[in-house]
Scaffold this motif. Structure first.
Motif, PDB file in Angstrom:
ATOM      1  N   THR A 176       0.815  -1.220   0.000  1.00  0.00           N
ATOM      2  CA  THR A 176       0.000   0.000   0.000  1.00  0.00           C
ATOM      3  C   THR A 176       0.842   1.260   0.000  1.00  0.00           C
ATOM      4  N   GLY A 177       2.133   1.149   0.421  1.00  0.00           N
ATOM      5  CA  GLY A 177       2.929   2.345   0.636  1.00  0.00           C
ATOM      6  C   GLY A 177       2.604   2.960   1.989  1.00  0.00           C
ATOM      7  N   GLY A 178       3.378   3.926   2.404  1.00  0.00           N
ATOM      8  CA  GLY A 178       3.150   4.558   3.692  1.00  0.00           C
ATOM      9  C   GLY A 178       3.750   3.743   4.827  1.00  0.00           C
ATOM     10  N   PHE A 243       7.632  -1.595   1.460  1.00  0.00           N
ATOM     11  CA  PHE A 243       8.609  -2.661   1.644  1.00  0.00           C
ATOM     12  C   PHE A 243       9.785  -2.546   0.683  1.00  0.00           C
ATOM     13  N   SER A 244      10.065  -1.319   0.265  1.00  0.00           N
ATOM     14  CA  SER A 244      11.318  -1.082  -0.428  1.00  0.00           C
ATOM     15  C   SER A 244      12.479  -1.117   0.570  1.00  0.00           C
ATOM     16  N   PRO A 287       5.602  -4.375  -5.343  1.00  0.00           N
ATOM     17  CA  PRO A 287       5.380  -4.430  -3.881  1.00  0.00           C
ATOM     18  C   PRO A 287       6.613  -4.127  -3.046  1.00  0.00           C
ATOM     19  N   GLY A 288       7.625  -3.488  -3.590  1.00  0.00           N
ATOM     20  CA  GLY A 288       8.866  -3.246  -2.873  1.00  0.00           C
ATOM     21  C   GLY A 288       9.816  -4.421  -3.053  1.00  0.00           C
ATOM     22  N   TYR A 292       9.220  -8.471  -3.188  1.00  0.00           N
ATOM     23  CA  TYR A 292       9.462  -9.102  -4.482  1.00  0.00           C
ATOM     24  C   TYR A 292      10.451 -10.267  -4.358  1.00  0.00           C
ATOM     25  N   GLU A 293      11.537 -10.044  -3.634  1.00  0.00           N
ATOM     26  CA  GLU A 293      12.521 -11.107  -3.469  1.00  0.00           C
ATOM     27  C   GLU A 293      11.960 -12.296  -2.708  1.00  0.00           C
ATOM     28  N   LEU A 294      10.992 -12.046  -1.831  1.00  0.00           N
ATOM     29  CA  LEU A 294      10.390 -13.124  -1.050  1.00  0.00           C
ATOM     30  C   LEU A 294       9.430 -13.965  -1.872  1.00  0.00           C
TER      31      LEU A 294
END
Length: 534
Positions: A176-178, A243-244, A287-288, A292-294
């Motif tokens: 969602t961001g934030g 989740f960046s 999604p950050g 993404y890596e997960l």
């Protein structure tokens, strides 16, 4: 005789004052220089005496010139002094600005460090937080995770619904961001804000199918059976947060995996569904990288699948994604970029601090309450207006049946969503004359002079919230009373006005303004318990 005349003319020329005029303007006949001397200098008869007088007056003229120069020099020195004072003032002003910007920069850096420290600490040990969810027999559990429906996070009804056929072949993972949320209260409030912002952006409802909070619970958005906002025939699952840089907690990961498993078991998801990240469908950071890596390691993930949308349906592109840039791993880029961001933030803070007084002066006050006009809350222009005839007979109280708000940001966002919703219903503008938020401030809708959507003989005041369950706070009550008093004193409301709830004038809304508002206004002056249906 001629020599005497020449001498007299020379003396007459030399004995002029500062303004270029002689000491005596009297005209003397030619040859009568003795009389001239008798009047101006006394009765001197010899040429030597004349010379003495001439020299004496010359000395006086020189002294006068010295005095004049002294005055002018003093003025020059005074001007130089004033210029030096002005330069010193400018230097002090520049120093004050530099110190203010430096202080704002330090404060910004401190706040960012605290936020990062708090966020990382919270996500590393999520077990320290306790979650309190509504107790309900209807709560659905997925393992230790609660699935909270729209009523439990106080969701607003969708403006329109488009059903979706199951099973669905695609799941899109987003964020969602934030900031993150770690308790039910925080997460439910965040979901309410996301819904309000989605409606403000022109959508019919919250943009996601499901949301997963840092409290480990699942919040139902559009659900399994309703088309999402982005791409038809897909399910959107969004992790709440950014989740960046932040990391998913174990409980959030488990909740998402159990939700996917439940979707397959319910036959809401195809057994061979494809799992993709948001950035495979459009250009976005979502999604950050940490999510993404997960998810690339989860079952059903398809890294070669790209999805686009056209009017004819889904377009699947089975091509490998382009290699991702690793520029963000360069420490120098991070340091320079961070410094620029902090500097810009400091300048913004500085500008805000120096302009706060001007902004506050622009807001009308009513007692302890602010009255935000349409420009303040970001209103769109009305599509039409109908003048209201004063004084009005009725004051009609209603509620918005929406999430609660307690700040200018959240309240103004809700007021904008009301206007959008009322436009879709065919109204010319937001329906109410005034709206009162949980922040105890007043938001001008149609104002005193434009007819509302109730009737042509009333002022409509709406409380933001759902007062079948919410309660009015003291600030909201005070704001409403002062607003009615202002209208009364200004001749906008009749001296014999009638105060009623919306359910006393509209059969279609039997529960407005909510029992908890109705109970309060029954004790107000001019209240009438009778019905006034058209």
């Amino acid at each position: 005789m001629s020599n005497n005349n020449d001498f007299e003319n020379r003396m007459h020329f030399m004995l002029k004052n500062n303004n270029g005029k002689p000491f005596s303007e009297k005209k003397y006949p030619k040859g009568q220089h003795v009389g001239f001397l008798n009047e101006e200098f006394g009765n001197y008869s010899t040429e030597c005496d004349k010379l003495i007088v001439y020299q004496r007056n010359l000395i006086q003229q020189q002294q006068c010139l010295i005095d004049i120069l002294s005055v002018k020099l003093g003025k020059c020195e005074k001007s130089d002094s004033e210029e030096q004072d002005l330069n010193l003032s400018k230097q002090k002003q520049i120093i004050r600005i530099f110190v203010s910007i430096s202080f704002a920069l330090l404060v910004t850096i401190g706040v960012v460090v605290l936020i990062l420290h708090y966020t990382n600490s919270a996500l590393k040990d999520n077990s320290d937080f306790t979650t309190t969810v509504p107790s309900s027999k209807d709560n659905e559990n997925l393992g230790t995770h609660q699935v909270l429906d729209r009523t439990q996070w106080n969701g607003r009804a969708a403006l329109s619904v488009e059903n979706m056929t199951s099973p669905v072949p695609i799941v899109i993972i987003k964020h969602t961001g934030g900031g993150p949320c770690l308790t039910f209260q925080e997460c439910a409030g965040k979901v309410q804000t996301i819904q309000s912002n989605s409606v403000t952006d022109g959508l019919s409802d919250i943009r996601y199918s499901f949301l997963i909070g840092g409290d480990g619970n699942i919040y139902v958005g559009r659900g399994w059976n309703v088309q999402p906002a982005q791409i038809p025939d897909t399910i959107d699952i969004a992790f709440m947060g950014s989740f960046s840089f932040d990391l998913l907690s174990d409980t959030m990961i488990e909740a998402a995996q159990l939700l996917l498993k439940d979707g397959v078991e319910r036959e809401k998801l195809d057994k061979e569904y494809k799992l993709v990240s948001h950035n495979q469908t459009t250009s976005t950071e979502s999604p950050g990288k940490n999510v993404y890596e997960l998810i690339t390691k989860w079952p059903h993930y398809d890294g070669q699948l790209k999805i686009g949308w056209r009017q004819k349906g889904l377009i699947w592109h089975n091509t490998p994604p382009k290699s991702k840039s690793t520029w963000y791993k360069n420490k120098y880029v991070i340091i320079i970029g961070g410094t620029l961001i902090l500097t810009i933030s400091a300048i913004i803070v500085f500008v805000i601090l120096y302009n706060t007084s001007e902004d506050e002066d622009d807001v009308e006050r009513l007692g302890d309450h602010r009255v935000y006009n349409r420009r303040h809350w970001g209103a769109q222009p009305p599509r039409a207006t109908v003048d209201l005839v004063h004084p009005t007979t009725f004051v009609i109280i209603s509620h918005s049946v929406s999430p609660w708000c307690d700040s200018f940001s959240s309240c103004s966002g809700l007021v904008r969503s009301f206007q959008n919703h009322h436009f879709t219903l065919g109204n010319y503008d937001v329906g109410y004359n005034f709206i009162i938020g949980g922040d105890a401030n007043i938001y001008v809708g149609r104002g005193w002079d434009v007819r509302n959507f109730h009737n042509s003989i009333s002022i409509g005041i709406c409380f933001i919230g759902d007062f079948r369950s919410d309660e009015l706070n003291d600030g909201m009550i005070s704001a409403a009373k002062l607003l009615i008093e202002q209208g009364f004193n200004a001749g906008k409301i009749s001296t014999e006005y009638i105060l009623v709830g919306q359910n006393q004038t509209d059969r279609g809304l039997p529960e407005s303004p909510g029992e908890n508002v109705y109970r309060v206004i029954k004790s107000w002056p001019h209240f009438s318990g009778e019905s006034y249906f058209d």
